[in-house]
Design a protein around this motif. Sequence first.
Motif, PDB file in Angstrom:
ATOM      1  N   GLU A 135       0.837  -1.369  -0.007  1.00 29.38           N
ATOM      2  CA  GLU A 135       0.026   0.076   0.052  1.00 29.38           C
ATOM      3  C   GLU A 135       0.696   1.268  -0.197  1.00 29.38           C
ATOM      4  O   GLU A 135       1.629   1.353   0.852  1.00 29.38           O
ATOM      5  CB  GLU A 135      -0.959  -0.014   1.355  1.00 29.38           C
ATOM      6  N   HIS A 136       0.695   2.410  -0.956  1.00 32.23           N
ATOM      7  CA  HIS A 136       1.565   3.312  -1.064  1.00 32.23           C
ATOM      8  C   HIS A 136       1.291   4.170   0.273  1.00 32.23           C
ATOM      9  O   HIS A 136       2.268   4.657   0.637  1.00 32.23           O
ATOM     10  CB  HIS A 136       1.028   4.163  -2.260  1.00 32.23           C
ATOM     11  N   THR A 137       0.176   4.393   0.821  1.00 25.03           N
ATOM     12  CA  THR A 137       0.138   5.379   2.194  1.00 25.03           C
ATOM     13  C   THR A 137       0.995   4.609   3.341  1.00 25.03           C
ATOM     14  O   THR A 137       1.529   5.511   3.835  1.00 25.03           O
ATOM     15  CB  THR A 137      -1.212   5.154   2.666  1.00 25.03           C
ATOM     16  N   VAL A 138       0.940   3.446   3.358  1.00 30.50           N
ATOM     17  CA  VAL A 138       1.855   2.620   4.343  1.00 30.50           C
ATOM     18  C   VAL A 138       3.102   2.830   4.132  1.00 30.50           C
ATOM     19  O   VAL A 138       4.188   3.210   4.938  1.00 30.50           O
ATOM     20  CB  VAL A 138       1.484   1.357   4.474  1.00 30.50           C
ATOM     21  N   GLN A 139       3.632   2.834   2.863  1.00 33.75           N
ATOM     22  CA  GLN A 139       5.053   2.954   2.278  1.00 33.75           C
ATOM     23  C   GLN A 139       5.457   4.488   2.729  1.00 33.75           C
ATOM     24  O   GLN A 139       6.602   4.674   3.224  1.00 33.75           O
ATOM     25  CB  GLN A 139       5.186   2.631   1.010  1.00 33.75           C
ATOM     26  N   HIS A 140       4.689   5.291   2.728  1.00 33.59           N
ATOM     27  CA  HIS A 140       4.845   6.669   2.567  1.00 33.59           C
ATOM     28  C   HIS A 140       5.200   6.809   4.152  1.00 33.59           C
ATOM     29  O   HIS A 140       6.349   7.429   4.487  1.00 33.59           O
ATOM     30  CB  HIS A 140       3.690   7.446   2.427  1.00 33.59           C
ATOM     31  N   SER A 141       4.364   6.415   5.093  1.00 37.24           N
ATOM     32  CA  SER A 141       4.532   6.551   6.587  1.00 37.24           C
ATOM     33  C   SER A 141       5.737   5.590   7.107  1.00 37.24           C
ATOM     34  O   SER A 141       6.494   6.263   7.754  1.00 37.24           O
ATOM     35  CB  SER A 141       3.431   5.889   7.262  1.00 37.24           C
ATOM     36  N   LEU A 142       6.015   4.642   6.360  1.00 36.68           N
ATOM     37  CA  LEU A 142       7.153   4.060   6.774  1.00 36.68           C
ATOM     38  C   LEU A 142       8.739   4.645   6.042  1.00 36.68           C
ATOM     39  O   LEU A 142       9.367   4.770   6.909  1.00 36.68           O
ATOM     40  CB  LEU A 142       7.517   2.257   5.871  1.00 36.68           C
ATOM     41  N   SER A 143       8.424   5.343   5.155  1.00 39.64           N
ATOM     42  CA  SER A 143       9.864   5.991   4.795  1.00 39.64           C
ATOM     43  C   SER A 143      10.021   7.330   5.601  1.00 39.64           C
ATOM     44  O   SER A 143      11.075   7.480   5.863  1.00 39.64           O
ATOM     45  CB  SER A 143       9.676   6.426   3.421  1.00 39.64           C
ATOM     46  N   GLN A 144       8.723   7.920   6.127  1.00 33.92           N
ATOM     47  CA  GLN A 144       9.048   8.975   6.958  1.00 33.92           C
ATOM     48  C   GLN A 144       9.541   8.492   8.379  1.00 33.92           C
ATOM     49  O   GLN A 144      10.501   9.132   9.001  1.00 33.92           O
ATOM     50  CB  GLN A 144       7.761   9.566   7.318  1.00 33.92           C
ATOM     51  N   LEU A 145       9.272   7.038   8.848  1.00 35.47           N
ATOM     52  CA  LEU A 145       9.697   6.731   9.986  1.00 35.47           C
ATOM     53  C   LEU A 145      11.481   6.468   9.770  1.00 35.47           C
ATOM     54  O   LEU A 145      12.196   6.752  10.631  1.00 35.47           O
ATOM     55  CB  LEU A 145       9.103   5.369  10.321  1.00 35.47           C
TER      56      LEU A 145
END
Length: 1090
Positions: free
Chosen positions: A92-102
């Motif tokens: 999921e793109h939204t989750v990837q986005h949050s993971l990359s911010q982490l």
Amino acid sequence: MAEELEKILSQLTQPDNAVIQQATAQLKQAFKDPAIIPALCAVMSGSQNPQIRQSAAVMLRLRVKKHWKKISPDDRESLKAVVLQVFMQETEHTVQHSLSQLCAVMVKHETPDRWPALLQLLNESTKSSNPHDRQVGLLLLNKVMESNPEPFKPHYCQLLQLFSTVLQDHDNPTALYYCILTLTAITAYTGTKEMNQMRSIIPSLIVALQHLIKADQGQASEAMEVLNELMESEVSIIVSHVADIVRFCLEVGSDTTLSDSLRVKALSCIAFLIKLKSKTVLKQKLLNPILQSIFPVLNAAPPPGEQDPEDKEDDDSGEGTDNDNPKHCAAQIIDTMALHMPPEILFKQLMPLAQASLTSENPYERKGGLMCLAVLAEGCADHIRTKMLSSVLQTVCQCLSDSNQVVRSASLFALGQFSEHLQPEVSKYCAELMPLLLGYLSSLNQAKVGHVTKAFYALENFMENLGADIEPYLPTLMETMLSALNNAENLKIKELAMSAIGAIANAAKELLVPYFPPVIESLKGFLTATTEEMRSLQTQSLDTLSVLARTIGKDVFSPLAAECVQLGLNLTDAIDDPDLRRCTYSLYSSVSTVSPDCLTPHLTAITTVMLLALKSNEGITAHVEEDKTFVLLDDEDDDDDEDVEVKDADDFLEDEPEADIHDFAGFSVENSYIDEKEDACDALGEIAFSTGAAFQPFLESSFQQVYEMRDFPHEDVRRAAFGAMGQFCRAQHQVWKENPTEANHQALLQLLDVVLPCFVETVRTEQERQVVMAILETMNNVMKSCKEEAFKTPSRLKEISCVILDVLKKKTVCQGGGDEADDEDQQAEYDAMLQEFAGEGIPLVASSVPADTFAPFLNDLLPLLMSKAKSSCTVADRSFSVGTIGEILQALVGVSGGQGVAGKLSNRLLPVLVAGVRDGDPEVRNNSVFGLGCLAQAAGPICASDYPMMLSVFSSMLTRESDLRVIDNLCAALCRMIMSNVEAVPLEQVVPALVGRLPLKEDLEENKTVFSCLTMLYTHSPALVVQLMKPIVAASSHVLGHKDVDKETQHTVAVLMKDFAQHHSADFQASVTSLPGEQQATLSAAISAS
């Protein structure tokens, strides 16, 4: 714990408030358990629900951001492993986005080298043959790099190689997008090492942007920010590609099939390039192609059945200030050209296009031509005022009666701009323009409010500068405004009338007294209302009240001062509105100039509100992509941490408050809060100066808070902060003068030691020209007030002299830092203005230190001043050059060693001043005559050998000169020569010629010089003066009682008259009786009073 946690997180997504509250409480409990980290990791990797996986990643990020130190080393290592593994398997793109911010936050604490697995993953994924892996890898790279550009510096060369490959991947727009965003993030940090790679990447970057536009205009618009970053970087990176970048931006900006926001982005890139690198644009012959492309955009008609935003009836921004459409951007490009290019060069290419638009049959083209003239007024004011004013005004007046309302509106806007920027010449057209403008007002009630707003904008700007010339129009104007205040149904019309009264007051000053009572009645009525819809009328009423306080006269306003302060305090107690507060600050500031005592009892309340406004982060919205629940939750979790421990310094650095505005990549500030901060700084400075000793208890706290604002992101706030810092210095100087204790003196010196080095440093480093001009102006005011106190620190003279030299040599950052070769005489008017502000500091330094100390610096500065006196320079430059030389000589008259220094300079300066006396421009002649007189006065007997030549120049001028101000200055220069070396002047010829030119007509300040000289001559050669008694007495009768002549000069004249009356009564009586009765009365009153 992981299952329990997943359950709580899923409850947080329910639509039921009670469930959410209960879940939040459970979550806070769970956060107290150190096992929360592994549990969140398990949910993040194992949950089936993407929303919950994302929540877990966000919570981990907040935890890591604030409490990395408290996470056990084992948990840190496993987190580093898990997050990368989860990232690569996530779909999921939204989750990837949050993971990359982490990951990005973890890198902040760990540095790239302590996390080799991350570097390996980035390397593999971005080079993978699978397009999806490449996308995801670039997303991760982008987030990690955006928040940590510096630690990755060692990897830049490798990264740029990767980018040049990715930019060829035209079929993968998402990869292009993240690649370009990452390039944007590192551009500012690249150095000479990466220069060649950066240069070679630009052509493929432009092609990549073209492909991205086809795929996703929103992403393309964001990615185009890279062009702005490149323009701000080393000029040598982009210089060979400027033409390609401009061509690309013009194509996008002109393409009507694209979205407005994308076209706006492209056109604003061009405006930005012109602002930063105007000389490169001219050198590469890009001015014409830019103009050819933007005129069709400026002249475009809106789609059938629609209107431009500023022509819609509900648009109440008198100036159509909205910048989000291509047409406004096209106007903004011309505005930027006017501010940053030499007018001669710009007008040559621009005027043919503007003329063609103005004479077109199409109303929107005529409107475009008017908009073009309007935006030129600020940057090219001198050029228009001196070379073409009557023709452009004629054009605008014709358009005021155009059959099409769109054209009429545009011509009102243009007239408003001219009135603001083309003073004083434009006011001379009063007789032609006022009837046209008053005609618009006579139909106040039938017209559409939007159109009336534009008429008021033009009228206000025009009236504001008329001075006493407004008198014949006052009855009509005030009748119109007062009736609008009393009868208009429409609140907007009342607001416009109230604003207009402020503009009228600025011109009319005490002529407005008869109308003051009804205006004050209306004002009080508006200011005591409490309803919401009255708010903007109240704001305007406060503004007008502030103007009246300054203009109507102390005697009329003082009785109301205390009540006005109370009105302001009551309003801000009752209503929380930044615009309203801001206007009360201006009101207090105005009152402080009239009745400082009325403010004293309220200083605690007033300064408290203003300092809170400066501290507040209200109205600042950070662009953080976050669910608010989590942010709140994490903040609360901070408060009830059980393990209270002694924090070490690192912890303090780590626990930065969420609201630190400098942390976020993007933030926006509501304008009204910026305006409030700006006005608070301005008001604090003026109130400190006006209230003097009463302000002492508040000076330190005010200074500290204002000093904090010196690097605020918005330039208007920075400008105001520097202005206030200067005012605080002048205020402290005043206090010390009135009460010369050692403590007061030390306080002044300490303040100057903080403020002046800060000014000098910022002049060198500040990007915005307007801020630098303001600092130079403030620094000049501080030197003018504090004189030698400003130079007590041994290094200060050198620091200030060198920074003035740097500005004259165009070496500061806002002047392009010397990176564009600048050999020509022509420059933008604002660039010349900046140098004038610096040059005005030279005479102020000269009058504050012994001449011999300043001489070595003066020797470096003079050649730069003299080079602007060449006949090839503009009138403004020539006038500035000889005017400043004159003021330096005048300053040398009053300092020790001045005569010797002036004597040494006379051979260098005489030829420049004598050439100036023969100039075609009256202002240059005037300043040169003044300079010659000051040279004679400063050098004294040393330049006696030059007297015959100077006298012959002056005598031939006296017969030829027609400009009244120049004649006044000729008289004063002759007087200076007589006073400094009476033996060297043939008085029998000179004095009668001189007296024959009295009284002075324009430059009344020089009466001081003239009558000091006549008084001296009366002692030295009484017979000569008595012979000339009749014209001298006649001239005196004009000076005595004149409101523009200072008291000291009037006293000198009165004493001379009294001497005449006592010692030569018959001659004196004969001279008096030949005068009109009124002047006789003036004379006898002055004599009996002296």
